[in-house]
Design an enzyme around this catalytic site. Sequence first.
Site, PDB file in Angstrom:
ATOM      1  N   LYS A 124       0.866  -1.190   0.000  1.00 51.39           N
ATOM      2  CA  LYS A 124       0.000   0.000   0.000  1.00 51.39           C
ATOM      3  C   LYS A 124       0.896   1.232   0.000  1.00 51.39           C
ATOM      4  CE  LYS A 124      -4.360   1.244   0.127  1.00 51.39           C
ATOM      5  NZ  LYS A 124      -5.520   0.605  -0.510  1.00 51.39           N
ATOM      6  N   ASP A 164      -6.690   4.445  -5.107  1.00 50.34           N
ATOM      7  CA  ASP A 164      -7.448   4.289  -3.851  1.00 50.34           C
ATOM      8  C   ASP A 164      -8.077   5.663  -3.633  1.00 50.34           C
ATOM      9  OD1 ASP A 164      -8.060   2.540  -1.468  1.00 50.34           O
ATOM     10  OD2 ASP A 164      -7.127   4.191  -0.399  1.00 50.34           O
TER      11      ASP A 164
END
Length: 445
Positions: A124, A164
């Site tokens: 991430k 995201d």
Amino acid sequence: MNVDKLMLQLEQKHPGEVEYLQAVREVLESIEDIYNQNPQFEAAGIVERIVEPDRILTFKVPWVGDDGKVNVNLAYRVQFNNAIGPYKGGLRFHPSVNLSGLKFLGFEQIFKNSLTTLPMGGGKGGSDFDPKGKSDAEVMRFCQGFMMELWKFIGPETDVPAGDIGVGGREIGFLYGMYRKLARENTGILTGKGGNWGGSVIRPEATGFGNVYFAKEMLATKSETFEGKTVAISGFGNVSWGAALKATELGAKVVAISGPDGYIYDADGIAGEKIDYMLELRASNNDVVAPYAEKFPNAKFFAGQKPWNQKVDIALPCAIQNELNKEDAELLVKNGCICISEGANMPCTPEAIEVIQDNKLLYGPGKAANAGGVATSGLEMSQNSMKLNWSREEVDTKLHSIMCNIHEACVAYGKDATGHVDYVKGANIAGFLKVANAMIDQGVI
Ligand code: NAD
């Protein structure tokens, strides 16, 4: 493994990293029994290794605003675990981005990606840069600066970031353009790309579609369907949009959608041109849902409130973490809600999950229920490797079948003697076993 002892050590090593510690505890508690029944895990130090990222890259991104002033943002990439495939996970651009949040998301991503059955590890990244209120040129300069640093550490077989919160098609385009220039190659280095330059059809709506497919499977275990059910959804971003489209297609009526400013309730259902209008509102970059009630006067706007105080059959939290708390869960239960399926990552607080599970509602944790997005990213990587594009039907069929498989895996490891399925436990165990066994096969590295 002793969860409390391990957590104490982690809390001392990483003080204040609340979200990360919360996510680790949840996984460890779910896998404790199976871990202790299999001494090979302890012998290989799997838990001690899996809770720490392989590496964390931290860098600054200086960029020049339209006013000529120099700005500096902090950026990160957490490469968590690549035992089963290249690191894979989104980039988040939001002022709230910090290392604890990214470590939580990266850790979750390991198990989510494992559940998809595709060869993807967990990672991430992101930055505290806020695209809201910035011009396209400012966003472009920031994305270019971000990629000038990150490109050295990623690659189609190494680490494949995606979008995201705050990173949509526009940002992926700017990031990809700079990567292509620096690396002098056109490869599947990012997912969520545009259709004309390597993107997969359905990727934007895949997380929402997948969430509804997962909820559909959960409902089927109780001989229920979406047909005729009322649905409340939070957020009006990518995930909510896909969820609203698919729930409507399956015969449900989406009656509430929210934004940070409150929620709108529309008893006639939010479908067709109304969903298009939500998209318009989103594209305006103002992050408000209030204008919906002016355009469609039958709808009512509830300022500063969450949609969970409405009577609905199904709740799909699709906005942000910790947005559904204990009181919200109690209201949903009181109002007869039968199913809560997480489109967002960790939208329900631990106290809310306790209420939901105590009342035996169907509860799809994000790790399983929102895995359709990354699964479709995996399908985009496959298409890029093959230099082929699949049709909408092909991608949707594959996505549907992946979500059914994830549901099956959760049932296999989460069903108790009474027939009740604990999807949190099922998802954690199924996701963990694949990665842990791969780590054992590959030795201590
Ligand atoms: P997005 O930026 O497109 O949308 C987020 C939406 O939430 C926006 O409409 C924003 O206005 C709204 N929002 C923000 N704070 C809110 C609040 N307090 N109350 C109500 N609404 C609020 O982001 P997205 O891609 O749709 O992601 C949403 C969530 O889903 C995130 O948790 C993300 O990590 C998760 N997720 C996304 C994907 C994906 O493929 N996009 C995949 C898996 C999980």
